[in-house]
Design an enzyme around this catalytic site. Structure first.
Site, mmCIF file in Angstrom:
data_model
loop_
_atom_site.group_PDB
_atom_site.id
_atom_site.type_symbol
_atom_site.label_atom_id
_atom_site.label_comp_id
_atom_site.label_asym_id
_atom_site.label_seq_id
_atom_site.Cartn_x
_atom_site.Cartn_y
_atom_site.Cartn_z
ATOM 1 N N ASP A 1 54.062 -28.950 87.609
ATOM 2 C CA ASP A 1 55.093 -28.175 86.916
ATOM 3 C C ASP A 1 55.799 -28.990 85.829
ATOM 4 O OD1 ASP A 1 54.469 -26.298 88.801
ATOM 5 O OD2 ASP A 1 56.513 -26.029 89.544
ATOM 6 N N HIS B 1 54.679 -32.816 89.818
ATOM 7 C CA HIS B 1 55.149 -32.775 88.429
ATOM 8 C C HIS B 1 54.428 -33.840 87.623
ATOM 9 C CE1 HIS B 1 58.363 -30.943 90.814
ATOM 10 N NE2 HIS B 1 58.635 -30.229 89.739
HETATM 11 ZN ZN ZN Z 1 60.079 -26.901 87.454
#
Ligand code: ZN
Length: 225
Positions: A38, A182
């Protein structure tokens, strides 16, 4: 794009592999796991893409519209190398706190940014922080998007330690799982070669979210998993 969409649909329906495409992994038969990243594309995305390419691992990226505008080349590369791309809003707000029109704007700006760069409009959406409700889901559905959450979150942004991130991914890994990480966290990117090696050793086929769903995107307005 429409022609391409029709082609893919007909091939999936007929069960024939696309010419030149890799044989599709059947997650009904083998143990699959989806790695998802993300908040990108960030400055470590290129390094991550290098690792995924070397290891032949397709992943799923939920991108932020404003970062797509900053790093369009990385986004084009992400798509060209067979990864799946989803919408993670333009500026990463907690959506349930916003008005309907503000939510639609966050989603649409990102759809437009990704389409502008790749020529394709995402079908998957992931709400920032996982903050969602029936209203957010309905508005995403109105933009032709399914909602994709996760089965395990590494909290890599908090751990900031490659060994701990690796241990967490291995602990969270399970058949048909969706792992949230991430690519903006450098320690996650650093840990990725070792994570991939160990997951493969444990028998996981690493796939995109659409592959996990049998080669299709979940229907608009539906939440998965
Ligand atoms: Zn996020």
């Amino acid at each position: 794009m429409l022609i391409h969409g029709l082609l893919v649909t007909s091939l999936v329906m007929s069960g024939a592999p696309a010419a030149g495409a890799k044989a599709r992994v059947d997650c009904a038969k083998v143990t699959c796991l989806a790695l998802t990243f993300d908040d990108g594309p960030g400055k470590h995305a290129g390094t991550l893409l290098d690792v995924l390419k070397r290891e032949h691992v397709p992943a799923t990226f939920f991108l932020m519209g404003k970062h797509v505008e900053e790093l369009p080349k990385v986004v084009r590369r992400t798509m060209a190398e067979g990864h799946a791309i989803g919408n993670h809003t333009y500026s990463h707000p907690s959506l349930p706190t916003l008005l309907d029109q503000e939510i639609i704007d966050e989603i649409r700006l990102t759809q437009d940014a990704i389409q502008g760069v790749t020529g394709r409009r995402p079908r998957m959406f992931r709400p920032p922080y996982g903050h969602t409700d029936d209203r957010v889901l309905g508005l995403a559905g109105s933009q032709d998007l399914s909602q994709v959450l996760w089965t395990g979150t590494t909290l890599d942004w908090k751990l900031r330690d490659s060994a701990k991130i690796k241990a967490t991914v291995l602990r969270l890994a399970k058949r048909n799982g969706v792992i949230l990480m991430h690519d903006t966290v450098p320690q996650t990117v650093q840990a990725m070669p070792a994570i991939i090696k160990e997951l493969k050793k444990r028998g996981y086929h690493l796939v995109t979210v659409p592959t996990l769903l049998g080669g299709r995107t979940p229907d608009a307005g539906v939440s998965f998993p």
